[in-house]
Design an enzyme around this catalytic site. Structure first.
Site, PDB file in Angstrom:
ATOM      1  N   LYS A 195       7.542  -0.340  17.608  1.00 16.02           N
ATOM      2  CA  LYS A 195       8.523  -0.784  16.605  1.00 16.02           C
ATOM      3  C   LYS A 195       8.668   0.280  15.526  1.00 16.02           C
ATOM      4  CE  LYS A 195       9.222  -3.519  12.573  1.00 16.02           C
ATOM      5  NZ  LYS A 195       9.820  -2.354  12.020  1.00 16.02           N
ATOM      6  N   CYS A 209       2.285  10.782   3.528  1.00 19.36           N
ATOM      7  CA  CYS A 209       1.080  10.035   3.153  1.00 19.36           C
ATOM      8  C   CYS A 209      -0.016  10.947   2.625  1.00 19.36           C
ATOM      9  CB  CYS A 209       0.580   9.223   4.340  1.00 19.36           C
ATOM     10  SG  CYS A 209       0.368  10.185   5.840  1.00 19.36           S
ATOM     11  N   GLY A 215      -1.295  -2.507   5.863  1.00 19.00           N
ATOM     12  CA  GLY A 215      -2.492  -2.277   6.670  1.00 19.00           C
ATOM     13  C   GLY A 215      -3.539  -3.355   6.462  1.00 19.00           C
ATOM     14  N   GLY A 221       1.513   3.347   7.875  1.00 16.33           N
ATOM     15  CA  GLY A 221       2.352   2.778   6.829  1.00 16.33           C
ATOM     16  C   GLY A 221       1.559   2.543   5.560  1.00 16.33           C
ATOM     17  N   SER A 222       1.996   1.586   4.775  1.00 10.50           N
ATOM     18  CA  SER A 222       1.385   1.350   3.479  1.00 10.50           C
ATOM     19  C   SER A 222       0.024   0.682   3.595  1.00 10.50           C
ATOM     20  CB  SER A 222       2.307   0.475   2.621  1.00 10.50           C
ATOM     21  OG  SER A 222       2.311  -0.865   3.089  1.00 10.50           O
ATOM     22  N   THR A 223      -0.794   0.898   2.585  1.00 13.82           N
ATOM     23  CA  THR A 223      -2.119   0.282   2.548  1.00 13.82           C
ATOM     24  C   THR A 223      -2.012  -1.234   2.488  1.00 13.82           C
ATOM     25  OG1 THR A 223      -3.162   2.213   1.545  1.00 13.82           O
ATOM     26  CG2 THR A 223      -4.244   0.103   1.191  1.00 13.82           C
TER      27      THR A 223
END
Length: 481
Positions: free
Chosen positions: A186, A294, A243, A238-240
């Site tokens: 995705k 990142c 996550g 992706g973002s923390t």
């Protein structure tokens, strides 16, 4: 600072004349293009001028289930295929990507806003190289893991971010296929086009149906993929915050995971460093891809006795940067990926001002349409400043000074993140000393933002866990006994 506002008149503009894009994109499931069960589509917007590029399918739970079922059905035959045959498919995908490299680069820039030079010279070649690299490993897993029984995990659910869409797709798909797994991928909702073009390439390469499935959508689509009971492995970049949600969702399910999350990386300049080279490294570290990286070197630490010199040279260099149309080959800083991300960056800049930091932005008239942000420098910041502690994911740099090695190590490690760091010095012993003490998964010496398929990448603390790239990237997709 200069900008490129008269776009159509520029002789350096990359042409889009031979780019093949559909008006509407279906989902790629079980080797076929299928309309979404939801019947819903959303627009892909060019962040450089806010124009509508194409309509993208919004996959719902039924679509996710179809994709996972297709991957599960394909798994026995794909994992049972001779490794040398799997390698041929990977090699074929890489070759077709190379043949279509110009088209892929232009689409990546149209969809994401990054300068065409970066898409053409970095993203697309690296994506090809990941497929080539893992094609070479497919029939050599016994050498990668000597005296171990190696088995694929099964179906991998992979969720990739909007900052390096094609590269992240290759980064995840290639090792999964090389080790015999099947995939449901995705892409991010704002940058789905190169993943969908990759699906067309996979189709052209003749990959058996169901081995790779590409579904598009928003957070609900990703959530359905993460929570599907027939997924064996989640690979997320992706973002923390997301996550952490994923980690909670898969707790107790037995699903394996690699999470490559946020960062607030330190770039450290000592007084014996090659200053001009270091300034170029600073610029590359934070303004590359508009700071949508990142591992961006967003916290600069300069030894006190050279701080004035470094800052003066850095400001002069910032004045020379081109901000404007990403398709212009002379552009250094393109468009921010979306209106939402631009608002986030602007809110952090506002916070930095309110907290008393000194701001520097070169004078520049930004294009009237599109999402653009001036390269930004914050001086006289403290560890407690929000712009020092939180990931901004934009072209915003903070500068602090230090006197001793112990001081800069303490400051560099004083962050919830631990993804990357840069060290600039003439002393090899100092480099080795710092690499053992900096809590960062990747440390660059006298360079920054250099990547290679053979090298593992990943972080510590809230930057995630697991490694991608190199042999470590293979290990993330196998069971060893």
């Amino acid at each position: 600072m200069k900008n490129k506002e008269k776009w159509p008149l520029s002789p350096s503009m990359e042409s889009t004349q031979h780019i093949s894009l559909k008006k509407q994109y279906a989902l790629f499931i079980d080797g076929k293009w299928v309309a979404p069960n939801s019947g819903k589509y959303f627009p892909s917007i060019n962040p450089a001028d806010e124009s509508h590029i194409a309509d993208i399918s919004h996959a719902n739970e039924k679509d996710v289930d179809l994709a996972v079922r297709a991957a599960r059905k394909a798994f026995p035959s794909w994992s049972g295929l001779a490794p040398s045959e799997r390698a041929k498919y990977l090699f074929r995908i890489a070759r077709i990507m190379q043949e279509k490299s110009r088209e892929l680069a232009v689409i990546e820039t149209l969809d994401g806003g990054k300068p065409i030079r970066e898409s053409r010279d970095i993203d697309v070649p690296l994506a090809c190289n990941h497929f080539f690299y893992y094609a070479g490993w497919a029939d050599k897993l016994a050498y990668a893991f000597p005296n171990r029984q190696v088995e694929p995990l099964g179906v991998a659910g992979q969720i990739i971010p909007w900052n390096f869409p094609l590269l992240m797709a290759a980064w995840k798909i290639a090792p999964a296929l090389a080790t015999g797994n099947t995939v449901v991928l995705k892409p991010a909702e704002t940058t789905s086009l190169t993943a969908l073009k990759l699906a067309e390439i996979i189709e052209e390469a003749g990959l058996p149906k169901g081995v790779v499935n590409i579904i598009t959508g928003f957070g609900d689509t990703g959530s359905a993929l993460v929570n599907h009971p027939d997924i064996n492995k989640i690979a997320f970049t992706g973002s923390t915050n997301v996550g952490k949600i994923i980690q909670r969702a898969i707790a107790g399910t037995g699903k394996k995971a690699t999470l490559e999350l946020g960062g607030k990386s330190a770039n450290i300049i000592f007084d014996d460093a090659p200053i001009d080279q270091a300034v170029e490294g600073i610029v590359n570290g934070i303004f590359f891809n508009q700071g949508h990286v990142c591992c961006a070197g967003s916290r600069l630490f300069v030894q006190e006795n050279i701080a004035d010199k470094v800052i003066r040279k850095l400001k002069l260099r910032m004045k020379s940067l081109y901000v404007g149309n990403p398709l212009d080959k002379n552009t250094d800083i393109g468009a921010i990926n979306s209106k939402e991300q631009l608002k986030t960056i602007e809110s952090y800049i506002s916070i930095g001002k309110k907290e008393g930091a000194e701001i520097y932005q070169p004078a520049c008239d930004l294009p009237k349409k599109g999402f653009y942000c001036l390269p930004t420098l914050f001086l006289h910041v403290a560890q407690s400043h929000t712009v020092v502690q939180e990931e901004i994911f934009g072209p915003v740099l903070t500068i602090q000074t230090f006197r001793t090695i112990d001081e800069v190590i303490q400051k560099a490690n004083n962050t919830p993140y631990g993804l990357a760091a840069g060290v600039w010095t003439d002393k090899g012993s100092r480099i080795f000393n710092l690499t053992t003490k900096l809590k960062a998964g990747v440390v660059w010496a006298n360079t920054y933002n250099k990547f290679d398929p053979t090298s593992p990448f990943g972080g510590y603390k809230e930057s995630g866990f697991g490694r991608e790239g190199g042999i470590h990237g293979l290990a993330a997709y196998v069971k060893l006994s």
